[in-house]
Design a protein around this motif. Structure first.
Motif, PDB file in Angstrom:
ATOM      1  N   ARG A   1       0.936  -1.176   0.052  1.00 23.56           N
ATOM      2  CA  ARG A   1       0.011   0.025   0.120  1.00 23.56           C
ATOM      3  C   ARG A   1       1.050   1.220  -0.063  1.00 23.56           C
ATOM      4  O   ARG A   1       1.933   1.387   0.679  1.00 23.56           O
ATOM      5  CB  ARG A   1      -0.667   0.115   1.167  1.00 23.56           C
ATOM      6  CG  ARG A   1      -1.621   1.285   1.283  1.00 23.56           C
ATOM      7  CD  ARG A   1      -2.708   1.391   2.360  1.00 23.56           C
ATOM      8  NE  ARG A   1      -3.620   0.150   2.356  1.00 23.56           N
ATOM      9  CZ  ARG A   1      -4.267  -0.314   3.267  1.00 23.56           C
ATOM     10  NH1 ARG A   1      -4.126   0.253   4.487  1.00 23.56           N
ATOM     11  NH2 ARG A   1      -5.347  -1.054   2.846  1.00 23.56           N
TER      12      ARG A   1
ATOM     13  N   ASN B   1       1.172   5.307   0.840  1.00 23.47           N
ATOM     14  CA  ASN B   1       0.541   6.386   1.666  1.00 23.47           C
ATOM     15  C   ASN B   1       0.990   7.514   1.040  1.00 23.47           C
ATOM     16  O   ASN B   1       2.140   7.673   0.394  1.00 23.47           O
ATOM     17  CB  ASN B   1       0.605   6.001   2.884  1.00 23.47           C
ATOM     18  CG  ASN B   1      -0.167   4.845   3.452  1.00 23.47           C
ATOM     19  OD1 ASN B   1      -1.291   4.491   3.627  1.00 23.47           O
ATOM     20  ND2 ASN B   1       0.653   3.878   4.065  1.00 23.47           N
ATOM     21  N   LYS B   2       0.272   8.802   1.586  1.00 23.65           N
ATOM     22  CA  LYS B   2       0.924  10.090   1.310  1.00 23.65           C
ATOM     23  C   LYS B   2       1.311  10.557   2.715  1.00 23.65           C
ATOM     24  O   LYS B   2       0.218  10.628   3.557  1.00 23.65           O
ATOM     25  CB  LYS B   2       0.074  10.913   0.440  1.00 23.65           C
ATOM     26  CG  LYS B   2       0.087  10.436  -0.857  1.00 23.65           C
ATOM     27  CD  LYS B   2       0.255  11.675  -1.817  1.00 23.65           C
ATOM     28  CE  LYS B   2       0.418  11.206  -3.112  1.00 23.65           C
ATOM     29  NZ  LYS B   2       0.883  12.174  -4.207  1.00 23.65           N
ATOM     30  N   ILE B   3       2.558  10.976   2.993  1.00 19.92           N
ATOM     31  CA  ILE B   3       2.876  11.575   4.331  1.00 19.92           C
ATOM     32  C   ILE B   3       3.709  12.947   4.122  1.00 19.92           C
ATOM     33  O   ILE B   3       4.403  13.026   3.127  1.00 19.92           O
ATOM     34  CB  ILE B   3       3.653  10.604   4.916  1.00 19.92           C
ATOM     35  CG1 ILE B   3       3.042   9.313   5.417  1.00 19.92           C
ATOM     36  CG2 ILE B   3       4.238  11.367   6.512  1.00 19.92           C
ATOM     37  CD1 ILE B   3       4.011   8.286   5.899  1.00 19.92           C
TER      38      ILE B   3
ATOM     39  N   GLN C   1       7.460   3.339  10.274  1.00 14.98           N
ATOM     40  CA  GLN C   1       6.612   4.133  11.311  1.00 14.98           C
ATOM     41  C   GLN C   1       7.026   4.096  12.823  1.00 14.98           C
ATOM     42  O   GLN C   1       7.219   2.842  13.227  1.00 14.98           O
ATOM     43  CB  GLN C   1       5.084   3.680  11.278  1.00 14.98           C
ATOM     44  CG  GLN C   1       4.283   4.612  12.105  1.00 14.98           C
ATOM     45  CD  GLN C   1       2.895   4.544  11.814  1.00 14.98           C
ATOM     46  OE1 GLN C   1       2.362   3.639  11.040  1.00 14.98           O
ATOM     47  NE2 GLN C   1       2.002   5.348  12.385  1.00 14.98           N
TER      48      GLN C   1
ATOM     49  N   SER D   1      -2.031  -4.515  -1.722  1.00 14.66           N
ATOM     50  CA  SER D   1      -2.346  -3.083  -2.196  1.00 14.66           C
ATOM     51  C   SER D   1      -4.019  -3.127  -2.160  1.00 14.66           C
ATOM     52  O   SER D   1      -4.338  -1.646  -2.459  1.00 14.66           O
ATOM     53  CB  SER D   1      -1.643  -2.994  -3.502  1.00 14.66           C
ATOM     54  OG  SER D   1      -2.075  -3.739  -4.451  1.00 14.66           O
TER      55      SER D   1
END
Length: 94
Positions: free
Chosen positions: A2, A4-6, A39, A84
């Protein structure tokens, strides 16, 4: 995996020197491949992509109105969400 946008402000990375062509490429087309992070609570530790993050940091300082903004596509390695597509998540139980 997957993606993600950070926001870059939440990612800890080591600033590195880079080639000017990388700067021009990211300025023109953005990130072609996501950054890899782990993370740690509310923050993230860069595993792969230190140079690209260094470029983005400089772009954000040089171009205050950078159209792509400060959000970075990332793959979070230590979350365990290897698929995903979420539609299979509930079906694949043995």
């Amino acid at each position: 995996m997957r993606i993600n946008k950070i926001d870059i402000s939440k990612i800890h990375f080591h600033y590195q020197k880079y080639d000017p062509s990388l700067y021009q490429s990211i300025l023109r087309i953005g990130f072609s491949f996501p950054i890899t992070v782990n993370q740690n609570g509310e923050t993230y530790e860069c595993i792969d992509g230190h140079k690209r993050l260094s470029v983005l940091q400089d772009i954000l300082q040089d171009h205050l109105s950078y159209s792509r903004g400060s959000f970075v596509p990332v793959i979070i390695k230590n979350l365990g969400n290897d698929r995903s597509n979420d539609c299979w998540r509930g079906r694949n139980h043995h």
